[in-house]
Design a protein around this motif. Structure first.
Motif, mmCIF file in Angstrom:
data_model
loop_
_atom_site.group_PDB
_atom_site.id
_atom_site.type_symbol
_atom_site.label_atom_id
_atom_site.label_comp_id
_atom_site.label_asym_id
_atom_site.label_seq_id
_atom_site.Cartn_x
_atom_site.Cartn_y
_atom_site.Cartn_z
ATOM 1 N N SER A 1 17.027 5.709 -2.563
ATOM 2 C CA SER A 1 16.764 6.830 -1.674
ATOM 3 C C SER A 1 16.591 6.299 -0.262
ATOM 4 C CB SER A 1 15.504 7.574 -2.107
ATOM 5 O OG SER A 1 14.361 6.751 -1.952
ATOM 6 N N LEU B 1 9.680 -0.483 -9.242
ATOM 7 C CA LEU B 1 8.729 -0.200 -8.172
ATOM 8 C C LEU B 1 7.872 0.974 -8.567
ATOM 9 C CD1 LEU B 1 9.953 2.524 -6.725
ATOM 10 C CD2 LEU B 1 11.429 0.901 -5.607
ATOM 11 N N SER C 1 12.839 -6.761 -0.498
ATOM 12 C CA SER C 1 14.241 -6.833 -0.050
ATOM 13 C C SER C 1 14.445 -8.075 0.815
ATOM 14 C CB SER C 1 14.611 -5.583 0.756
ATOM 15 O OG SER C 1 14.502 -4.433 -0.052
ATOM 16 N N THR D 1 12.575 3.613 1.948
ATOM 17 C CA THR D 1 13.153 3.735 0.614
ATOM 18 C C THR D 1 12.010 3.764 -0.390
ATOM 19 O OG1 THR D 1 15.221 2.691 1.239
ATOM 20 C CG2 THR D 1 14.619 2.600 -1.095
ATOM 21 N N GLY D 2 11.922 4.849 -1.149
ATOM 22 C CA GLY D 2 10.838 5.015 -2.114
ATOM 23 C C GLY D 2 11.290 4.907 -3.554
ATOM 24 N N VAL D 3 12.603 5.062 -3.765
ATOM 25 C CA VAL D 3 13.164 5.028 -5.122
ATOM 26 C C VAL D 3 14.339 4.063 -5.116
ATOM 27 C CG1 VAL D 3 14.314 6.396 -6.916
ATOM 28 C CG2 VAL D 3 12.521 7.446 -5.519
ATOM 29 N N LEU E 1 18.651 0.341 -10.704
ATOM 30 C CA LEU E 1 19.816 -0.530 -10.804
ATOM 31 C C LEU E 1 20.273 -0.600 -12.244
ATOM 32 C CD1 LEU E 1 18.590 -3.264 -12.179
ATOM 33 C CD2 LEU E 1 17.879 -3.788 -9.861
ATOM 34 N N VAL F 1 16.578 -7.564 -12.293
ATOM 35 C CA VAL F 1 15.641 -6.487 -12.649
ATOM 36 C C VAL F 1 14.736 -6.246 -11.451
ATOM 37 C CG1 VAL F 1 13.739 -5.832 -14.190
ATOM 38 C CG2 VAL F 1 15.655 -7.190 -15.087
ATOM 39 N N LEU F 2 14.528 -4.989 -11.109
ATOM 40 C CA LEU F 2 13.568 -4.635 -10.052
ATOM 41 C C LEU F 2 12.969 -3.287 -10.403
ATOM 42 C CD1 LEU F 2 13.869 -5.024 -6.207
ATOM 43 C CD2 LEU F 2 13.108 -2.859 -7.204
ATOM 44 N N LEU G 1 8.548 -2.700 -0.949
ATOM 45 C CA LEU G 1 9.990 -2.806 -1.195
ATOM 46 C C LEU G 1 10.701 -3.477 -0.025
ATOM 47 C CD1 LEU G 1 12.392 -2.317 -3.043
ATOM 48 C CD2 LEU G 1 12.674 -0.078 -1.949
ATOM 49 N N LEU G 2 10.281 -3.186 1.183
ATOM 50 C CA LEU G 2 10.892 -3.863 2.331
ATOM 51 C C LEU G 2 10.654 -5.365 2.215
ATOM 52 C CD1 LEU G 2 12.335 -3.738 5.095
ATOM 53 C CD2 LEU G 2 10.072 -3.446 6.144
ATOM 54 N N SER H 1 19.593 -4.718 -0.742
ATOM 55 C CA SER H 1 18.453 -5.324 -0.055
ATOM 56 C C SER H 1 18.755 -5.509 1.426
ATOM 57 C CB SER H 1 18.113 -6.681 -0.680
ATOM 58 O OG SER H 1 17.742 -6.508 -2.025
ATOM 59 N N GLN I 1 0.858 -1.190 0.000
ATOM 60 C CA GLN I 1 0.000 0.000 0.000
ATOM 61 C C GLN I 1 0.892 1.238 0.000
ATOM 62 O OE1 GLN I 1 -3.640 0.499 0.401
ATOM 63 N NE2 GLN I 1 -2.896 2.546 -0.121
ATOM 64 N N THR J 1 7.265 8.439 -0.588
ATOM 65 C CA THR J 1 6.117 7.533 -0.674
ATOM 66 C C THR J 1 6.599 6.092 -0.557
ATOM 67 O OG1 THR J 1 5.034 9.101 -2.165
ATOM 68 C CG2 THR J 1 4.084 6.900 -2.031
ATOM 69 N N ILE J 2 6.032 5.367 0.377
ATOM 70 C CA ILE J 2 6.355 3.949 0.536
ATOM 71 C C ILE J 2 5.841 3.211 -0.704
ATOM 72 C CG2 ILE J 2 5.848 1.907 1.933
ATOM 73 C CD1 ILE J 2 5.309 4.163 4.208
ATOM 74 N N PRO J 3 6.696 2.407 -1.368
ATOM 75 C CA PRO J 3 6.250 1.738 -2.597
ATOM 76 C C PRO J 3 5.063 0.802 -2.334
ATOM 77 C CG PRO J 3 8.639 1.673 -2.430
ATOM 78 C CD PRO J 3 8.140 2.174 -1.106
ATOM 79 N N GLY K 1 7.498 5.355 -6.937
ATOM 80 C CA GLY K 1 8.844 5.861 -7.190
ATOM 81 C C GLY K 1 9.043 7.304 -6.777
ATOM 82 N N SER K 2 8.676 7.609 -5.532
ATOM 83 C CA SER K 2 8.890 8.959 -5.009
ATOM 84 C C SER K 2 9.542 8.809 -3.637
ATOM 85 C CB SER K 2 7.540 9.673 -4.947
ATOM 86 O OG SER K 2 7.434 10.470 -3.794
ATOM 87 N N VAL K 3 10.497 9.722 -3.348
ATOM 88 C CA VAL K 3 11.328 9.580 -2.145
ATOM 89 C C VAL K 3 10.475 9.458 -0.888
ATOM 90 C CG1 VAL K 3 13.035 10.739 -0.685
ATOM 91 C CG2 VAL K 3 13.292 10.779 -3.165
ATOM 92 N N ILE L 1 18.427 -2.115 3.084
ATOM 93 C CA ILE L 1 17.035 -1.680 3.284
ATOM 94 C C ILE L 1 16.442 -2.403 4.493
ATOM 95 C CG2 ILE L 1 14.718 -1.765 2.254
ATOM 96 C CD1 ILE L 1 16.190 -1.220 -0.480
ATOM 97 N N CYS L 2 16.712 -3.703 4.612
ATOM 98 C CA CYS L 2 16.233 -4.442 5.793
ATOM 99 C C CYS L 2 16.884 -3.882 7.062
ATOM 100 C CB CYS L 2 16.545 -5.937 5.661
ATOM 101 S SG CYS L 2 15.664 -6.736 4.290
ATOM 102 N N GLY M 1 20.290 -4.051 -15.432
ATOM 103 C CA GLY M 1 18.856 -4.327 -15.546
ATOM 104 C C GLY M 1 18.534 -5.415 -16.557
#
Ligand SMILES: [Zn+2]
Ligand SMILES: [Zn+2]
Lengths: 456, 456
Positions: B316, A301, A277, B296-298, B301, A298-299, A273-274, B277, A257, A308-310, A304-306, B280-281, B304
């Motif tokens: 980020s 999300l 990860s 982390t929102g952004v 890599l 490849v990842l 994203l957490l 990863s 969310q 905002t939680i993905p 994609g804003s600093v 982030i954890c 790709g």
């Protein structure tokens, strides 16, 4: 370039492969300088990015069915014909150079590919063909007569770089890829050229059907650079390749969310994203436990804003192991791990979810025991013992994968400096190239001897 | 729309704010229906995406200095002028509506913003202004005379969505953002309109300098939706906002080594994504230990590709805590954690490295104790006790951050359904809006009373 002459120390008259004992086999030496001079000579067609000051310190850009590829193919045809071979070109441009033996029958082949990645090196594929041609030269200069024909095959578009199917034409030969599909394939990058139109344009649309029935092979041996770091790290010279790893590719999607990073406490988040990860870390641990590999290349999300939680993350998952069973078990293990991560990370109000999509399944390939035994005996002979050789499983695909479906097959690996490949800096020393070529030469002769013994 | 008249039950003649005891303050009631009708009435200008079937179930798209914003501003000027206010517009379009008191002097303000995100809701900012106008109506219908002037201020471009500086014009007022810089700012998305050209175009380029000296405020109270899930989760109604979290934004770059996923064993990898990863954890664990937030929102890599181990990852990192000390300690902790991850993941041949870039530093804001006390007393009065209120720290920035640098300030939070904001579905119930408006009304009156007592 000197074409070499038979050493005066060698026996006069014709050597017969079925009479060669260990001592005589060892006397058949690859000419290292000739091999390397010839290899670099052919790299004038499709020379790539420079990485060092010497003439030979560039990469290669020789896309399949390009003008550069045509010139390399023309050289291959001329060189092998000059060494007494008959040339057959099939409908995919696969080119079979066959040196007659005492008896009729399918040839024992050395095979690989002359095409490269757009930013490739001088050894991937090229070494396998050049070592095959050197083999023909050694046979010629030593006036060796084989029991059955031996040959060299150059497979079209192994890299799948210009036309996006890897190992395309060995796949057609094996009956696994329909020729109509392959012929119609368009070049990447928006051009309108197709495989067929380019085969016609460069004059390599042959008349022979592309098929293991029309062009049977007695066996297929491929000398190739390792493209990985193991031989170098272990200070060994030859990898006896027993097969190719199984691999599967997945796209994993995690839905959480979106929420504001500043106003949302950890207990109220569903941070995609957490969770992703934690999955990437878990895939590494589980793969190590299973003796397998897991990788994410490849990842993506969103949003994609600093701050905002993905809310959504998609990542690729590439798992590999020497057997299909291990891949199966690892897949199950990871599905359960990822479910556990999702339920641990989910808060009551905001559940996370994870879904898997399977993008690609490639079963493990097991090469033929006779071919593996012949490579082992040859490596032992060339290296004088077991210390400098090891059995390996290939991590990447090769034309030998398709060849192995229709004839006994094995591969020979030589060290790649720093494990680097598909890069201009790809490098294997002249000594290691020559060792590999000598193992290839012996393997083909030993296999030919084996056939002769079986038939007698 | 009825403008309301004084209730017949209320005392005849003029109520004097400095004579209001608790019982009389409680009699000053916000008219919930009037507040909500008026709020939704103003949402005709810049109506956004629909999310439900009712008339009021849409979001908002009212970008700063747009035509829709001009119409909302015109409504604000007309409505407050009709309620006896003097209007001042400054050079940033900040609009101050001031209702005279018994004595001259700076006004005690309710303030917020009428602009929204491009995909925003009906409450963020809008509720604060509409509750201020409702406050003026209650004062008018009850014929309340305040000791000093009270007013409502609409700040220009709080969201920073159309012109990319958040809290732009309160920042200019506080002397922290140069007006020339703000005026010259161009709209995002490639348009050529600037803040100044748009202020001129819609008729809101005022003559008064934008400055806390030219337009001093005695105090600033801001009613705002929480934009987070805490009040709803705790089933509470009012957040007494003691300040704003400190935050810092970083870009973390991890450099490893590209390699083939199939041919590179774990022991020979420098996998930048695996290391990222783990970071982030680790940032989540460490932040939880420190009573802070990390997000982390952004994440990007390279290269790709599914079968290439990423050689480079950038992500980020947004860390927040109620005090600067905690942010300091968390930053140090994470730098050491990330260094440890990099050295654990590094193989001898292929080292990984990590570098930090600090992109943004925002110190913690501590609101004024008098304003916090006044909000607490008002919330206590409106809610009849302590159970339904809590002290909080704002996770997001607001105009009150800049206001607090130049005058006593506090904020009042009301619940956000599901913690959602900057989204069409942003929602606060009519009851909760009215409770918040009543706390705002009392806070302004209590502060005015406090000034009067101090001066007498
Ligand atoms: Zn290859
Ligand atoms: Zn706001």
């Amino acid at each position: 370039m000197a074409f070499g002459t038979a050493s005066p120390r060698r026996a006069p008259g014709r050597l017969k492969s079925w009479e060669l004992d260990e001592a005589r086999l060892r006397q058949l030496k690859v000419n290292q300088n000739r091999l390397m001079d010839e290899l670099h000579h052919t790299c004038q067609w499709g020379t790539g990015e420079r990485w060092g000051p010497r003439d030979t310190e560039t990469g290669m850009r020789r896309l399949s069915l390009s003008d550069a590829d045509k010139e390399a193919r023309d050289w291959f045809v001329d060189a092998t014909r000059a060494l007494g071979c008959d040339i057959s070109v099939d409908a995919m441009g696969n080119t079979f150079a066959v040196r007659p033996g005492r008896e009729q029958g399918p040839a024992t082949f050395a095979g690989s590919h002359l095409d490269t990645q757009p930013s490739g090196g001088r050894y991937d594929g090229i070494l396998g063909i050049l070592a095959g041609v050197e083999m023909l030269r050694v046979l010629q200069e030593n006036r060796v007569e084989t029991a059955f024909p031996v040959g060299v095959v150059n497979w079209t578009n192994e890299e799948g770089a210009r036309f996006p199917i890897s190992m395309m034409s060995s796949g057609v030969w094996a009956g696994d890829i329909p020729i109509g599909h392959a012929h119609a394939l368009q070049e990447v990058g928006g051009g309108t050229a197709t495989v067929k139109s380019e085969l016609e344009r460069i004059g390599y649309l042959g008349l022979i059907p592309t098929s293991y029935e029309a062009m049977p092979m007695a066996a297929h041996f491929e000398l190739h650079i390792e493209q990985g770091p193991i031989l170098e790290k272990e200070e060994q010279k030859i990898g006896i390749v027993k097969g190719v790893q199984a691999y599967r590719w997945y796209t994993v999607e995690v839905i959480g969310q979106e929420a504001h990073t500043g106003t949302t406490p950890f207990g109220s988040r569903a941070d995609a994203l957490l969770a992703a990860s934690r999955m990437i870390c878990a895939s590494h641990t589980a793969a190590a436990d299973h003796g397998a590999l897991a990788s994410t290349g490849v990842l993506t999300l969103s949003p994609g804003s600093v701050n905002t939680i993905p809310g959504k993350v998609k990542f690729s998952l590439d798992i590999r192991a020497p057997s299909d069973n291990i891949v199966d078990r690892l897949e199950k293990h990871l599905k359960s791990d990822f479910d556990a991560i999702v339920s641990t990370e989910s808060t009551k109000a905001l559940p996370l979810s994870v879904t898997w999509r399977t993008d690609s399944v490639s079963p493990a390939i097991h090469f033929h025991k006779d071919c593996i035994a012949v490579v082992r005996a040859s490596a032992n002979s060339v290296l004088g013992g077991e210390a400098l050789l090891r059995e390996m499983v290939s991590g990447a695909g090769h034309d030998s994968v398709y060849a192995s479906r229709r004839c006994p097959t094995s591969m020979i690996f030589v060290p790649s400096r720093n494990g680097i490949s598909h890069n201009p800096k790809e490098y294997t020393s002249p000594e290691d190239c020559a060792i590999g070529a000598e193992v290839l030469l012996q393997s083909v002769l030993r296999y030919d001897g084996l056939r002769s013994n079986l038939n007698s």
